[in-house]
Design a protein around this motif. Structure first.
Motif, PDB file in Angstrom:
ATOM      1  N   ASP A  14       0.867  -1.159   0.000  1.00 52.50           N
ATOM      2  CA  ASP A  14       0.000   0.000   0.000  1.00 52.50           C
ATOM      3  C   ASP A  14       0.913   1.220   0.000  1.00 52.50           C
ATOM      4  N   ALA A  16       0.739   4.061   0.990  1.00 56.26           N
ATOM      5  CA  ALA A  16       0.713   4.948   2.149  1.00 56.26           C
ATOM      6  C   ALA A  16       1.700   4.509   3.223  1.00 56.26           C
ATOM      7  N   GLN A 104      -9.680   5.420   6.658  1.00 57.16           N
ATOM      8  CA  GLN A 104      -8.505   4.789   6.040  1.00 57.16           C
ATOM      9  C   GLN A 104      -7.252   5.651   6.083  1.00 57.16           C
ATOM     10  N   SER A 105      -7.370   6.942   5.862  1.00 60.58           N
ATOM     11  CA  SER A 105      -6.156   7.771   5.883  1.00 60.58           C
ATOM     12  C   SER A 105      -5.602   7.885   7.298  1.00 60.58           C
ATOM     13  N   ALA A 106      -6.469   7.948   8.303  1.00 57.59           N
ATOM     14  CA  ALA A 106      -5.998   7.992   9.692  1.00 57.59           C
ATOM     15  C   ALA A 106      -5.344   6.660  10.083  1.00 57.59           C
ATOM     16  N   ALA A 108      -3.862   4.591   7.978  1.00 61.44           N
ATOM     17  CA  ALA A 108      -2.579   4.567   7.263  1.00 61.44           C
ATOM     18  C   ALA A 108      -1.533   5.395   8.005  1.00 61.44           C
ATOM     19  N   ALA A 109      -1.932   6.543   8.525  1.00 59.42           N
ATOM     20  CA  ALA A 109      -0.996   7.390   9.273  1.00 59.42           C
ATOM     21  C   ALA A 109      -0.550   6.691  10.552  1.00 59.42           C
TER      22      ALA A 109
END
Length: 146
Positions: A14, A16, A104-106, A108-109
């Motif tokens: 992925d 990210a 999802q972005s949180a 990934a972070a």
């Protein structure tokens, strides 16, 4: 043992997540063998709970876990390639309130912030693999002598 933490994004499953590479040197009668372990991260999401009517608490949450897929490559003194794939599930896990798609972005972070934990798992996998690699080398040497 030397450790290289490569933060190049291209090698990760992925994009990210940072890529991790671990290198180690194994002493062998026919000469030292350099083994490289390249890691890819895959994050699985699972939607749990349900949304509720206005005024009632929601139980909606997203559980997630990051699995690592490691590919070992080493080259024997004869030029033979010794490769192996190793997977370790759930090296880091978590839970976030709400819909998985929204978080999802949180997630990934958070996985990226926990790279050191993932790196530790890759190093542990490499140590565990040493005996397997030694056995492969001995088998290869035995086949060349007999």
């Amino acid at each position: 043992m030397s450790i290289i933490l490569a933060l190049g994004l291209a090698a990760a499953l992925d994009p990210a997540f940072p890529a991790i590479e671990h290198r180690t040197r194994i002493e062998h009668p026919k000469g030292a063998i350099e083994a490289t372990y390249k890691m890819r991260v895959a994050v699985r999401h699972k939607q749990i709970g349900s949304s509720a009517k206005p005024g009632t608490p929601s139980t909606l949450a997203c559980t997630w876990r990051a699995d690592v897929h490691v590919e070992r490559s080493a080259v024997h003194g004869s030029g033979a390639s010794l490769s192996r794939q190793i997977t370790r599930d759930g090296v880091v896990e978590g839970r976030r309130a709400g819909w998985c798609n929204d978080g999802q972005s949180a997630i990934a972070a958070e996985v990226a912030r926990r790279t050191h934990e993932i790196h530790d798992q890759v190093v542990a996998l490499a140590r565990e693999d040493e005996a397997v690699l030694q056995a492969e080398l001995e088998r290869l040497d035995g086949n060349r002598q007999g």
